[in-house]
Motif scaffolding. Structure first.
Motif, PDB file in Angstrom:
ATOM      1  N   SER A  41       6.931  -1.803   7.162  1.00  0.00           N
ATOM      2  CA  SER A  41       6.981  -0.465   6.580  1.00  0.00           C
ATOM      3  C   SER A  41       8.305  -0.228   5.865  1.00  0.00           C
ATOM      4  O   SER A  41       9.368  -0.647   6.334  1.00  0.00           O
TER       5      SER A  41
ATOM      6  N   VAL B  29       1.925  -1.392  13.374  1.00  0.00           N
ATOM      7  CA  VAL B  29       3.252  -1.148  12.802  1.00  0.00           C
ATOM      8  C   VAL B  29       4.332  -1.479  13.821  1.00  0.00           C
ATOM      9  O   VAL B  29       5.325  -2.154  13.512  1.00  0.00           O
TER      10      VAL B  29
ATOM     11  N   LEU C 243      -4.643  -0.237   4.990  1.00  0.00           N
ATOM     12  CA  LEU C 243      -3.716  -1.099   5.738  1.00  0.00           C
ATOM     13  C   LEU C 243      -4.415  -1.784   6.906  1.00  0.00           C
ATOM     14  O   LEU C 243      -4.183  -2.966   7.192  1.00  0.00           O
TER      15      LEU C 243
ATOM     16  N   PRO D  12       7.150   7.395   9.804  1.00  0.00           N
ATOM     17  CA  PRO D  12       5.809   6.795   9.804  1.00  0.00           C
ATOM     18  C   PRO D  12       4.901   7.350  10.881  1.00  0.00           C
ATOM     19  O   PRO D  12       3.672   7.300  10.737  1.00  0.00           O
TER      20      PRO D  12
ATOM     21  N   ALA E  23      -4.703   5.472   2.889  1.00  0.00           N
ATOM     22  CA  ALA E  23      -3.695   4.423   3.025  1.00  0.00           C
ATOM     23  C   ALA E  23      -3.807   3.720   4.373  1.00  0.00           C
ATOM     24  O   ALA E  23      -3.774   2.485   4.453  1.00  0.00           O
ATOM     25  N   VAL E  24      -3.971   4.491   5.430  1.00  0.00           N
ATOM     26  CA  VAL E  24      -4.091   3.902   6.767  1.00  0.00           C
ATOM     27  C   VAL E  24      -5.313   2.999   6.836  1.00  0.00           C
ATOM     28  O   VAL E  24      -5.261   1.882   7.370  1.00  0.00           O
TER      29      VAL E  24
ATOM     30  N   ILE F 214       2.608  -5.044  10.204  1.00  0.00           N
ATOM     31  CA  ILE F 214       2.671  -4.331   8.925  1.00  0.00           C
ATOM     32  C   ILE F 214       4.118  -3.917   8.710  1.00  0.00           C
ATOM     33  O   ILE F 214       4.688  -3.192   9.518  1.00  0.00           O
TER      34      ILE F 214
ATOM     35  N   LEU G 185       5.992   4.217   2.158  1.00  0.00           N
ATOM     36  CA  LEU G 185       5.807   5.586   2.604  1.00  0.00           C
ATOM     37  C   LEU G 185       6.876   6.471   1.985  1.00  0.00           C
ATOM     38  O   LEU G 185       8.065   6.162   2.054  1.00  0.00           O
TER      39      LEU G 185
ATOM     40  N   ILE H   8       1.622  -7.861   4.243  1.00  0.00           N
ATOM     41  CA  ILE H   8       1.293  -6.441   4.097  1.00  0.00           C
ATOM     42  C   ILE H   8       2.565  -5.608   4.136  1.00  0.00           C
ATOM     43  O   ILE H   8       3.363  -5.723   5.075  1.00  0.00           O
TER      44      ILE H   8
ATOM     45  N   SER I 201       1.754   9.509  10.244  1.00  0.00           N
ATOM     46  CA  SER I 201       0.483   8.951   9.792  1.00  0.00           C
ATOM     47  C   SER I 201      -0.349   8.354  10.914  1.00  0.00           C
ATOM     48  O   SER I 201      -1.419   7.818  10.658  1.00  0.00           O
TER      49      SER I 201
ATOM     50  N   TRP J 163       3.843  -1.560   3.745  1.00  0.00           N
ATOM     51  CA  TRP J 163       3.463  -0.150   3.681  1.00  0.00           C
ATOM     52  C   TRP J 163       4.611   0.634   3.067  1.00  0.00           C
ATOM     53  O   TRP J 163       5.705   0.683   3.610  1.00  0.00           O
TER      54      TRP J 163
ATOM     55  N   VAL K 255       0.862  -1.179   0.000  1.00  0.00           N
ATOM     56  CA  VAL K 255       0.000   0.000   0.000  1.00  0.00           C
ATOM     57  C   VAL K 255       0.896   1.226   0.000  1.00  0.00           C
ATOM     58  O   VAL K 255       1.749   1.387   0.879  1.00  0.00           O
TER      59      VAL K 255
END
Length: 458
Positions: free
Chosen positions: A269, A262, A212, A236, A208-209, A267, A231, A227, A239, A229, A201
């Protein structure tokens, strides 16, 4: 007697239909042209998403007066509707049962607009000429004449591309079967596409959040779902929102839940990741961040691009318009909505004066009026069209009058350690605590004015 002024409204979403209701009250003749087969075509695309603001702020006043004529049962004011409920309980009754019903043309795609008998260069007599609006429908092309035009087509169908520089990533057009934009219905109609697969994503805003968080819920039922993320910035935490300090409590709680996912490693990142290339790698999609040969890369099955939207201006080539060079919105509006300076709650209400174009009688309204700025509130759109209708009817005093008071924002009013402008205003969507996702505007007010951007409510 003088024939009433005819006004073409492009788009039958909440703001477009509100414009028609206000024009009708003013004794003008609205014609609504909607590209979809039914009203609220864009809203239907996010029917699974729930608003952060309740019905109390989702209904235009002139539209409500029309609905009262048919004995409409107004929804519970403190209920937070989904996009589907917004359509079924509000837009459809308004379009199909009130005096607007014979003024809406669906499956009518506007392909171009000009002044009848005038190309863009010719000036003398221009303002007195009607607009010639070319449309494409099931019967073929047709021409619609109108004295004025309100473009409320929104931005939902013009998503920003994946490329970090505002251009499509190299190869993006060739891998469209692996790329989705906006906020897919991950737990509903799109579930099979993402369950048990690796999904990236891209984006740092609420869209986006929300996506996710929906993927995290999907992973609970389909544990092999991976998943990632992506960015563009390096922090991060921007967000995660304002947590308990956010005056929209549901949004604050969701930001906290996302931060926990996160931090817990559920997730993965990738920060400072600026997409430059997209290409196939067997059955996978390779996402390159940097040069094709030497940059970072991530390999997944699917990519969801949640980086905002932009206005479609192609069909306005023969209309004299003036736009801010950065935001692609009316120039007077730009300093009021610049996301580098404002979140939606700090944008004062505005109307016909700020939205007027060099082409007399042509106005942008709704999400499209904000261009690329992601700070639009639907209630602001209702105030826009109230003012425009008054101006077109010759009631200049009413057009100048402000009839909307936006409440002060909470934590999203500017950059701070817990909530940056980017995080607060970069999108409109976040997931609900129940079975749906949540769309929000960037306002952190105790009584928010309404949902917005990501093209959700144009």
């Amino acid at each position: 007697m003088t024939k009433p002024k005819t006004v073409a409204i492009l788009g039958a979403g909440p703001v477009g239909l509100a414009a028609a209701a206000h024009l009708l009250e003013r004794g003008l003749e609205p014609i609504v042209l909607e590209v979809g087969p039914r009203v609220g075509h864009a809203v239907r695309q996010w029917g699974h998403v729930q608003a952060f603001s309740p019905w109390e702020f989702n209904v235009d006043k002139a539209s409500e007066r029309l609905l009262s004529e048919i004995g409409w049962n107004k929804p519970q004011p403190d209920h937070y509707p989904t996009g589907a409920e917004l359509v079924e309980q509000y837009l459809e009754p308004l379009a199909e049962r009130t005096r607007l019903k014979d003024r809406i043309r669906t499956s009518c795609k506007v392909t171009s607009i000009a002044r009848a008998g005038f190309d863009k260069v010719k000036t003398k007599g221009r303002d007195a000429a009607p607009f010639d609006i070319r449309c494409q429908n099931g019967k073929g092309p047709e021409s619609v004449r109108a004295d004025a035009v309100i473009d409320a087509t929104g931005t939902w169908f013009s998503p920003n591309p994946a490329g970090a520089n505002g251009l499509p990533a190299i190869g993006e057009g060739e891998v469209q079967d692996r790329v989705a934009y906006g906020m897919p219905d991950i737990l509903g109609r799109d579930r099979a596409r993402y369950a048990g697969r690796s999904v990236a994503v891209l984006g740092g805003g609420h869209s986006a959040v929300g996506t996710l968080l929906e993927l995290a819920r999907l992973k609970e039922d389909a544990p092999t779902t991976e998943i990632v993320w992506l960015l563009r910035n390096d922090d991060p935490s921007k967000s995660f929102g304002g947590g308990a300090a956010d005056q929209l409590r549901a949004r604050g709680a969701l930001g906290s839940a996302f931060a926990a996912l996160v931090a817990g490693g559920k997730i993965r990142s990738e920060t400072s990741f600026r997409v430059s290339h997209l290409s196939r790698d067997g059955e996978y999609l390779r996402i390159g961040g940097g040069s094709a040969c030497c940059g970072r890369s991530v390999t997944v099955n699917e990519l969801i691009v949640a980086t905002g939207f932009r206005p479609d201006l192609d069909f306005l080539r023969e209309v004299r318009i003036s736009l801010d060079p950065a935001l692609e919105c009316p120039p007077i509006l730009a300093p009021l909505i610049d996301p580098n300076l404002h979140s939606c709650g700090t944008v004062r209400p505005h109307g016909a004066r700020e939205l007027a174009q060099p082409e007399a009688g042509f106005y942008f309204a709704g999400m499209k009026s904000y261009g690329r700025a992601p700070t639009f509130l639907m209630a602001t759109g209702y105030e826009q069209v109230r003012s425009i209708a008054a101006e077109l009817a010759g009631d200049h005093e009413a057009a100048r009058r402000v009839e909307l008071v936006l409440p002060e924002t909470g934590v999203c009013s500017g950059p701070a350690p817990s909530a940056s402008v980017e995080a607060a205003a970069a999108g409109c969507c976040a997931p609900a605590t129940g079975d749906t996702a949540v769309v929000s505007g960037a306002s952190g007010a105790p009584k928010p004015a309404i949902t917005a951007k990501s093209g959700c409510c144009g």
